[in-house]
Design an enzyme around this catalytic site. Structure first.
Site, PDB file in Angstrom:
ATOM      1  N   ASP A   4      29.337 -12.560  15.203  1.00 39.41           N
ATOM      2  CA  ASP A   4      30.442 -12.785  16.130  1.00 39.41           C
ATOM      3  C   ASP A   4      29.808 -13.234  17.440  1.00 39.41           C
ATOM      4  O   ASP A   4      29.369 -12.404  18.238  1.00 39.41           O
ATOM      5  CB  ASP A   4      31.258 -11.507  16.319  1.00 39.41           C
ATOM      6  CG  ASP A   4      32.400 -11.702  17.300  1.00 39.41           C
ATOM      7  OD1 ASP A   4      33.003 -12.792  17.309  1.00 39.41           O
ATOM      8  OD2 ASP A   4      32.679 -10.759  18.070  1.00 39.41           O
ATOM      9  N   GLU A  63      31.889 -17.088  12.993  1.00 43.58           N
ATOM     10  CA  GLU A  63      33.236 -17.520  13.355  1.00 43.58           C
ATOM     11  C   GLU A  63      33.183 -18.945  13.878  1.00 43.58           C
ATOM     12  O   GLU A  63      32.308 -19.311  14.660  1.00 43.58           O
ATOM     13  CB  GLU A  63      33.830 -16.587  14.411  1.00 43.58           C
ATOM     14  CG  GLU A  63      35.282 -16.873  14.685  1.00 43.58           C
ATOM     15  CD  GLU A  63      35.938 -15.844  15.580  1.00 43.58           C
ATOM     16  OE1 GLU A  63      37.046 -16.133  16.057  1.00 43.58           O
ATOM     17  OE2 GLU A  63      35.357 -14.776  15.810  1.00 43.58           O
ATOM     18  N   ASP A 135      32.917  -5.917  18.798  1.00 42.95           N
ATOM     19  CA  ASP A 135      32.063  -7.055  18.427  1.00 42.95           C
ATOM     20  C   ASP A 135      31.335  -6.794  17.109  1.00 42.95           C
ATOM     21  O   ASP A 135      31.164  -7.698  16.289  1.00 42.95           O
ATOM     22  CB  ASP A 135      31.056  -7.354  19.537  1.00 42.95           C
ATOM     23  CG  ASP A 135      31.746  -7.793  20.818  1.00 42.95           C
ATOM     24  OD1 ASP A 135      32.326  -8.889  20.832  1.00 42.95           O
ATOM     25  OD2 ASP A 135      31.724  -7.020  21.792  1.00 42.95           O
TER      26      ASP A 135
END
Length: 163
Positions: A4, A63, A135
């Site tokens: 992330d 992502e 996170d």
């Protein structure tokens, strides 16, 4: 391994999965502080390289870029993604990219899930106890999404070849 990316905090999550059952291996947040931005990008690269060497993941998922309200923030996020992708590619890991919607859909079952729902499902799917930093939860959700999506793609490809 799921990443992330962020210019202040980058979440990292590593799981072991056969596509149906997943087990938590390692997770952390790379906290980048207030160093100048180029140094933060270098820290993402170096720390991910160290994690890859220590834990030997076979693949990396990250992502995908999303549109932010602030163009400068979107550019910094893209650069943080680039540092993470470079660290993985330099260690010969295949890289997969997923949108936030795909990750939420694969993890929670709905593409508009909020962060608390993602955290909750990650804890359930990986049998984790205690509070999970957002996170880290996001990174583990990305890893889970890749494991589940990859297994489904492999089964579909096998079925397609069979017929």
């Amino acid at each position: 391994m799921g990443i992330d990316p962020g210019s202040r905090i980058t979440g990292v999550g590593i799981i072991d999965s056969d596509g149906r059952h997943s087990q938590h291996v390692f997770s952390t947040c790379i906290r980048l502080g207030n160093a100048p931005f180029p140094q933060r990008l270098g820290a993402i690269y170096r720390q991910l390289e160290t994690i890859i060497i220590e834990h030997h993941p076979q693949q990396m998922a990250i992502e995908d870029v999303f549109l932010a309200k602030n163009p400068a923030s979107a550019l910094k996020l893209g650069q943080a993604r680039g540092a993470a992708i470079c660290a993985s590619v330099m260690k010969n890991l295949p890289v997969a990219e997923y949108s936030a919607r795909e990750i939420k859909l694969a993890t929670v079952g709905k593409g508009n899930a909020d962060k608390t729902q993602v955290q909750h499902m990650v804890k359930i799917l990986l049998n984790l106890q205690g509070k999970l930093q957002s996170d880290t939860a996001d990174a583990l959700a990305i890893a889970l999404s890749h494991a589940h999506t990859g297994a489904l793609k492999a089964r579909l490809e096998h079925a397609r070849k069979k017929y």
